[in-house]
Design a protein around this motif. Structure first.
Motif, short mmCIF file in Angstrom:
data_model
loop_
_atom_site.label_atom_id
_atom_site.label_comp_id
_atom_site.label_asym_id
_atom_site.label_seq_id
_atom_site.Cartn_x
_atom_site.Cartn_y
_atom_site.Cartn_z
N ASP A 90 21.15 -12.56 20.24
CA ASP A 90 22.11 -11.47 20.38
C ASP A 90 21.96 -10.46 19.26
OD1 ASP A 90 24.61 -10.58 21.96
OD2 ASP A 90 25.29 -10.50 19.88
N GLU A 91 21.83 -10.93 18.04
CA GLU A 91 21.66 -10.03 16.90
C GLU A 91 20.37 -9.22 17.02
OE1 GLU A 91 21.27 -10.20 12.01
OE2 GLU A 91 21.70 -12.02 13.15
N ALA A 92 19.30 -9.88 17.48
CA ALA A 92 18.01 -9.19 17.63
C ALA A 92 18.10 -8.10 18.69
CB ALA A 92 16.92 -10.19 17.99
N MET A 93 18.78 -8.39 19.81
CA MET A 93 18.91 -7.40 20.88
C MET A 93 19.79 -6.23 20.45
SD MET A 93 16.94 -8.50 23.22
CE MET A 93 15.92 -9.33 22.00
N ARG A 94 20.86 -6.51 19.72
CA ARG A 94 21.73 -5.44 19.24
C ARG A 94 20.99 -4.54 18.24
NH1 ARG A 94 27.20 -5.81 20.18
NH2 ARG A 94 27.94 -7.73 21.16
N SER A 95 20.23 -5.13 17.34
CA SER A 95 19.46 -4.36 16.37
C SER A 95 18.44 -3.48 17.08
CB SER A 95 18.77 -5.31 15.39
OG SER A 95 17.93 -4.60 14.51
N PHE A 96 17.76 -4.02 18.09
CA PHE A 96 16.76 -3.25 18.83
C PHE A 96 17.42 -2.08 19.55
CE2 PHE A 96 14.34 -2.62 22.83
CZ PHE A 96 13.18 -2.12 22.27
N ALA A 97 18.60 -2.31 20.15
CA ALA A 97 19.30 -1.25 20.88
C ALA A 97 19.65 -0.09 19.94
CB ALA A 97 20.56 -1.81 21.53
N TRP A 98 20.16 -0.41 18.77
CA TRP A 98 20.53 0.62 17.81
C TRP A 98 19.31 1.40 17.33
CZ3 TRP A 98 24.82 2.96 16.10
CH2 TRP A 98 26.05 2.37 16.42
N LYS A 99 18.26 0.70 16.92
CA LYS A 99 17.10 1.36 16.33
C LYS A 99 16.35 2.22 17.35
CE LYS A 99 16.32 -2.11 12.73
NZ LYS A 99 15.41 -3.17 12.22
N LEU A 100 16.16 1.71 18.56
CA LEU A 100 15.44 2.48 19.57
C LEU A 100 16.23 3.72 19.96
CD1 LEU A 100 12.96 2.64 21.40
CD2 LEU A 100 14.24 1.38 23.13
#
Length: 324
Positions: A90-100
């Motif tokens: 979940d943390e990895a997906m949230r970080s990817f969503a923000w950065k992209l």
């Protein structure tokens, strides 16, 4: 003690299931089961991951006796009937969503600032220099500085964890759907505002373009972030996508015939989509340079048609799978 006994003990002291250990190592549950039944032995990279995970040496894990080590209560998995997010998915997906989303917005904002400064300079009868256009490249570089690492981190996570157990509750999935819907509405509204501002400021093309791009950047940020946060709860889609990106060596290392077959089917499906869109791109570029006015106008249709073909292929594969 044997490796099997040490592994079973270490897993038990962490209150960890075979499924959880498998997800942390990027293997199937069947692989862990075979290790503990002494019907198979992990490869060296997996042994090193085990040592790192359980904070022990290779000698202790393979030849020693880890039962005499003190148990770290803080490292134990929480006792719960529901599946846990042991991989940090979940943390990895949230970080990817923000950065992209932020990276794409920064690229568009670089264009917006360049158009705005160009309009200011022209209004003041100042000669436009190359410095304003340099802002476009600065914005693109700043955006790529966010996008590229995010994509690399996402790829590394998929490689390390090709299978994740669905741990989201029904409430969390409902919240994700609401997040997606909110992002879609808010992002679409921002894009429409940008178009409206363009009409209102049409007397000055530079300011109109800057305002439109600013609203578009905000809209893209909201849309992309909402879309990625919404679909992160579709763990089945993630598993299918992650398996499709594995190489043959990684597929063979899964040590699970069912999972291997699934990975190869997913890989073939992804290859079909890539081939289809590559052909569509080639056709579009050919039409773009064909010395026929009508063909040049219609070159962009190659990509929507290619995407439509991919959708048809996906629907056919889904129907075929359902029938099976």
């Amino acid at each position: 003690m044997s490796f099997r006994d040490n592994l079973q003990h270490l897993r038990a002291t962490r209150n960890m299931t075979q499924e959880q250990l498998a997800m942390l190592l990027g293997v199937s549950r069947q692989s862990v089961s075979k290790w503990e039944a002494e019907r198979a032995y992990p490869e060296m990279d997996k042994l090193l991951k085990l040592c790192s995970l359980f904070d022990c040496t290779l000698d202790e894990l393979v030849l020693g006796d880890v039962t005499e080590r003190p148990v770290d209560a803080a490292a134990r998995m929480p006792s719960a009937a529901a599946p846990q997010d042991v991989t940090g998915y979940d943390e990895a997906m949230r970080s990817f969503a923000w950065k992209l989303a932020l990276g794409l917005a920064v690229v568009l904002m670089g264009l917006a600032v360049a158009f705005f400064l160009t309009g200011v300079l022209l209004a003041a009868d100042i000669k436009v220099t190359g410095y304003t256009m340099a802002l476009v490249f600065v914005g693109a570089a700043a955006g790529l500085a966010l996008i590229v690492p995010a994509l690399l981190e996402q790829r590394a996570f998929r490689t390390a964890h090709p299978f994740v157990e669905d741990f989201y509750t029904a409430e969390q999935k409902a919240q994700a759907c609401n997040s997606f819907a909110t992002g879609l509405v808010a992002g679409g509204a921002l894009v429409m505002v940008g178009l409206a501002v363009t009409v209102l400021l049409q007397t000055n093309v530079w300011f109109a373009s800057a305002a439109c791009l600013t609203c578009l950047a905000a809209g893209v940020f909201v849309l992309v972030r909402g879309w990625l946060l919404g679909r992160r709860c579709d763990v089945g889609r993630y598993n299918h996508s992650a398996l499709s990106r594995l190489g043959e060596a990684d597929i063979d290392a899964l040590d699970d015939e069912t999972l291997q077959a699934h990975a190869r089917r997913a890989k073939r499906e992804r290859g079909t989509y890539i081939f289809t869109m590559t052909v569509a791109t080639a056709v579009g570029l050919v039409l773009l340079f064909v010395p026929l006015t009508a063909a040049q106008r219609m070159f962009w249709l190659a990509w929507p048609i290619g995407a439509l073909i991919c959708v048809v292929i996906k629907a056919y594969r889904t129907m075929k799978g359902d029938e099976a």
